[in-house]
Design a protein around this motif. Structure first.
Motif, PDB file in Angstrom:
ATOM      1  N   LEU B  11      28.157  10.435  42.642  1.00 26.78           N
ATOM      2  CA  LEU B  11      27.865  10.443  43.736  1.00 26.78           C
ATOM      3  C   LEU B  11      28.929  10.400  44.598  1.00 26.78           C
ATOM      4  O   LEU B  11      29.935  10.930  44.755  1.00 26.78           O
ATOM      5  CB  LEU B  11      27.591   8.696  44.125  1.00 26.78           C
ATOM      6  N   ILE B  12      28.184  11.391  45.775  1.00 28.70           N
ATOM      7  CA  ILE B  12      29.004  12.112  46.928  1.00 28.70           C
ATOM      8  C   ILE B  12      28.213  11.915  48.276  1.00 28.70           C
ATOM      9  O   ILE B  12      27.316  11.980  48.264  1.00 28.70           O
ATOM     10  CB  ILE B  12      28.970  13.429  46.996  1.00 28.70           C
ATOM     11  N   LYS B  13      29.419  10.943  48.858  1.00 26.44           N
ATOM     12  CA  LYS B  13      29.375  10.308  50.113  1.00 26.44           C
ATOM     13  C   LYS B  13      29.759  10.945  51.415  1.00 26.44           C
ATOM     14  O   LYS B  13      30.716  11.202  50.990  1.00 26.44           O
ATOM     15  CB  LYS B  13      28.935   8.839  50.017  1.00 26.44           C
ATOM     16  N   THR B  14      30.111  10.965  52.594  1.00 22.06           N
ATOM     17  CA  THR B  14      30.491  11.747  53.742  1.00 22.06           C
ATOM     18  C   THR B  14      31.178  10.079  54.203  1.00 22.06           C
ATOM     19  O   THR B  14      30.555   8.877  53.835  1.00 22.06           O
ATOM     20  CB  THR B  14      30.248  12.078  55.070  1.00 22.06           C
ATOM     21  N   ARG B  15      32.295   9.950  55.028  1.00 24.45           N
ATOM     22  CA  ARG B  15      33.057   9.003  55.168  1.00 24.45           C
ATOM     23  C   ARG B  15      32.353   8.197  56.664  1.00 24.45           C
ATOM     24  O   ARG B  15      31.253   8.838  57.086  1.00 24.45           O
ATOM     25  CB  ARG B  15      34.139   9.570  56.510  1.00 24.45           C
ATOM     26  N   GLY B  16      32.197   6.530  56.476  1.00 26.18           N
ATOM     27  CA  GLY B  16      31.141   6.057  57.447  1.00 26.18           C
ATOM     28  C   GLY B  16      29.867   5.367  56.865  1.00 26.18           C
ATOM     29  O   GLY B  16      28.892   4.776  56.660  1.00 26.18           O
ATOM     30  N   GLN B  17      29.501   6.461  56.119  1.00 28.80           N
ATOM     31  CA  GLN B  17      27.878   5.815  55.100  1.00 28.80           C
ATOM     32  C   GLN B  17      28.273   4.074  54.283  1.00 28.80           C
ATOM     33  O   GLN B  17      29.237   4.100  54.069  1.00 28.80           O
ATOM     34  CB  GLN B  17      27.913   6.820  54.281  1.00 28.80           C
ATOM     35  N   GLN B  18      27.274   4.400  53.959  1.00 33.68           N
ATOM     36  CA  GLN B  18      27.199   3.193  52.493  1.00 33.68           C
ATOM     37  C   GLN B  18      26.699   3.558  51.391  1.00 33.68           C
ATOM     38  O   GLN B  18      25.972   4.126  51.410  1.00 33.68           O
ATOM     39  CB  GLN B  18      26.260   2.687  53.614  1.00 33.68           C
ATOM     40  N   GLN B  56      34.900 -15.653  42.193  1.00 33.24           N
ATOM     41  CA  GLN B  56      36.076 -14.488  41.602  1.00 33.24           C
ATOM     42  C   GLN B  56      36.435 -13.244  42.785  1.00 33.24           C
ATOM     43  O   GLN B  56      35.290 -11.942  42.777  1.00 33.24           O
ATOM     44  CB  GLN B  56      36.851 -14.095  40.490  1.00 33.24           C
ATOM     45  N   ARG B  57      37.085 -13.141  43.475  1.00 39.54           N
ATOM     46  CA  ARG B  57      37.782 -12.256  44.550  1.00 39.54           C
ATOM     47  C   ARG B  57      39.092 -10.992  44.565  1.00 39.54           C
ATOM     48  O   ARG B  57      39.425 -12.538  44.267  1.00 39.54           O
ATOM     49  CB  ARG B  57      36.220 -12.048  45.332  1.00 39.54           C
ATOM     50  N   GLY B  58      38.887 -10.301  44.284  1.00 36.97           N
ATOM     51  CA  GLY B  58      40.348  -9.040  44.843  1.00 36.97           C
ATOM     52  C   GLY B  58      41.037  -9.397  46.159  1.00 36.97           C
ATOM     53  O   GLY B  58      39.805  -9.482  46.654  1.00 36.97           O
ATOM     54  N   ASN B  59      41.521  -8.276  45.603  1.00 36.36           N
ATOM     55  CA  ASN B  59      42.043  -7.871  47.372  1.00 36.36           C
ATOM     56  C   ASN B  59      41.607  -6.756  47.766  1.00 36.36           C
ATOM     57  O   ASN B  59      42.513  -5.962  47.867  1.00 36.36           O
ATOM     58  CB  ASN B  59      43.108  -7.531  46.521  1.00 36.36           C
ATOM     59  N   PHE B  60      40.089  -7.304  48.409  1.00 41.33           N
ATOM     60  CA  PHE B  60      39.378  -5.963  48.811  1.00 41.33           C
ATOM     61  C   PHE B  60      39.076  -5.823  49.902  1.00 41.33           C
ATOM     62  O   PHE B  60      38.532  -7.514  50.529  1.00 41.33           O
ATOM     63  CB  PHE B  60      38.149  -5.801  47.839  1.00 41.33           C
ATOM     64  N   PRO B  61      38.614  -5.905  50.961  1.00 41.60           N
ATOM     65  CA  PRO B  61      38.106  -6.204  52.033  1.00 41.60           C
ATOM     66  C   PRO B  61      36.642  -6.014  52.213  1.00 41.60           C
ATOM     67  O   PRO B  61      36.228  -6.142  50.800  1.00 41.60           O
ATOM     68  CB  PRO B  61      38.014  -4.582  52.827  1.00 41.60           C
ATOM     69  N   ASP B  62      36.036  -6.795  53.374  1.00 39.46           N
ATOM     70  CA  ASP B  62      34.764  -7.516  53.695  1.00 39.46           C
ATOM     71  C   ASP B  62      33.347  -6.399  53.025  1.00 39.46           C
ATOM     72  O   ASP B  62      32.400  -6.210  53.024  1.00 39.46           O
ATOM     73  CB  ASP B  62      35.100  -7.729  54.089  1.00 39.46           C
ATOM     74  N   ARG B  63      34.279  -5.266  53.015  1.00 39.50           N
ATOM     75  CA  ARG B  63      33.185  -4.167  53.535  1.00 39.50           C
ATOM     76  C   ARG B  63      32.343  -3.866  51.807  1.00 39.50           C
ATOM     77  O   ARG B  63      31.626  -3.492  51.556  1.00 39.50           O
ATOM     78  CB  ARG B  63      33.929  -2.501  53.560  1.00 39.50           C
ATOM     79  N   LEU B  81      32.695   3.842  54.082  1.00 34.77           N
ATOM     80  CA  LEU B  81      33.561   4.777  53.491  1.00 34.77           C
ATOM     81  C   LEU B  81      34.236   4.870  54.241  1.00 34.77           C
ATOM     82  O   LEU B  81      34.286   5.358  54.812  1.00 34.77           O
ATOM     83  CB  LEU B  81      32.288   6.006  52.706  1.00 34.77           C
ATOM     84  N   LEU B  82      35.609   4.829  53.638  1.00 34.61           N
ATOM     85  CA  LEU B  82      36.876   5.442  54.095  1.00 34.61           C
ATOM     86  C   LEU B  82      37.410   6.981  53.053  1.00 34.61           C
ATOM     87  O   LEU B  82      36.793   6.326  51.767  1.00 34.61           O
ATOM     88  CB  LEU B  82      38.391   4.548  53.684  1.00 34.61           C
ATOM     89  N   LEU B  83      38.362   8.005  52.535  1.00 42.49           N
ATOM     90  CA  LEU B  83      38.119   8.328  51.579  1.00 42.49           C
ATOM     91  C   LEU B  83      39.095   8.162  50.224  1.00 42.49           C
ATOM     92  O   LEU B  83      38.593   8.093  49.752  1.00 42.49           O
ATOM     93  CB  LEU B  83      39.451   9.729  52.790  1.00 42.49           C
ATOM     94  N   GLY B  84      39.842   6.835  50.562  1.00 41.34           N
ATOM     95  CA  GLY B  84      39.896   6.254  50.131  1.00 41.34           C
ATOM     96  C   GLY B  84      39.776   5.535  49.309  1.00 41.34           C
ATOM     97  O   GLY B  84      39.573   4.644  48.628  1.00 41.34           O
ATOM     98  N   ASP B  85      37.995   5.566  49.480  1.00 47.03           N
ATOM     99  CA  ASP B  85      37.194   5.124  48.270  1.00 47.03           C
ATOM    100  C   ASP B  85      37.606   5.773  47.002  1.00 47.03           C
ATOM    101  O   ASP B  85      35.993   4.818  46.698  1.00 47.03           O
ATOM    102  CB  ASP B  85      36.522   4.417  49.521  1.00 47.03           C
TER     103      ASP B  85
END
Lengths: 119, 116
Positions: B11-18, B56-63, B81-85
């Motif tokens: 999958l290829i997406k751009t920043r800010g997309q879902q 259970q949830r790991g250390n990931f933001p609510d996004r 979405l961020l580049l780091g995702d």
């Protein structure tokens, strides 16, 4: 909380040579231990697991691992490697109990060891 | 015996997309866990679903959010979405309760997400 250290990021060996991939873990509770293999551009495949009982565990593809509680280690070994064993290997740990909430305990992975088998 | 399946494969997406990723567990399994594997790293636990609830949830933001359906399949949603995702997203399944394989998770082939 659990943590895993894989001491070698890369291990090059020649075909038919023995190999040992090292894994140490840290945990304040009893644990289950796993080794997974990841071939290029693929998901993770379970190689073997230690849940309880005998500390020497045999897995697929001729791999085995030994659980050493005193040294908190779970090193992976194979007496004679093949070219096809070239892959990334991940050691993982989970707590050996399940809460009342159901499901499974999460896996905590090491950073992986890239095994390269050369002819 | 059907193993864990995931879609799409890439999958290829751009920043800010879902984005929404999908997972079907191994036949007979009822628990789904999601992991993120960044390039050159080991997988990191995002969250786990059992009985259609996040257990259970790991250390990931609510996004990062998810869902489990009555047929045990699951979705992972990532908003803004961020580049780091950019990473390989792995789904794993297991069967509760203890003694029936809950301690062992089986992984799918993953979805490779690239955020530009």
């Amino acid at each position: 909380a659990q943590s895993v250290t894989q001491l070698d990021s890369q291990v090059p060996v020649f075909e038919e040579a023995p190999v040992e991939l090292r894994c140490n873990y840290s945990s304040s509770v009893s644990v289950y231990l796993f080794w997974y293999v990841q071939y290029p551009n693929q998901g993770l495949q379970l190689l073997l697991k230690y849940l309880s009982g005998s500390t020497l565990v045999k897995g697929i593809n001729g791999f085995e691992a030994e659980f050493n509680k005193s040294q908190t280690s779970f090193h992976l070994r194979k007496p004679s490697v093949h070219i096809s064993d070239t892959a990334e290997y991940f050691c993982a740990v989970s707590a050996s109990f399940l809460g009342t909430q159901g499901g499974s305990e999460k896996l905590v992975f090491g950073k992986g060891t890239k095994l390269t088998v050369n002819p | 015996d059907a193993g864990v399946t995931q879609s799409p494969t890439h999958l290829i997406k751009t920043r800010g997309q879902q984005v929404t990723l999908r997972c079907s567990p191994k036949s007979g399994h009822d628990t789904v866990s999601w992991y993120q594997q960044a390039l050159g790293q080991g997988p990191q636990f995002i969250f786990q679903y059992y009985e259609e609830e996040e257990r259970q949830r790991g250390n990931f933001p609510d996004r990062f959010s998810g869902h489990q359906f009555p047929n045990y399949s699951s979705e992972l949603n990532v908003n803004a979405l961020l580049l780091g995702d950019s990473a390989l997203y792995l789904c794993a399944s297991s069967l509760y309760p203890a003694g029936q394989g809950a301690e062992t998770q089986y992984f799918g082939p993953g979805t490779r997400l690239l955020v530009l």
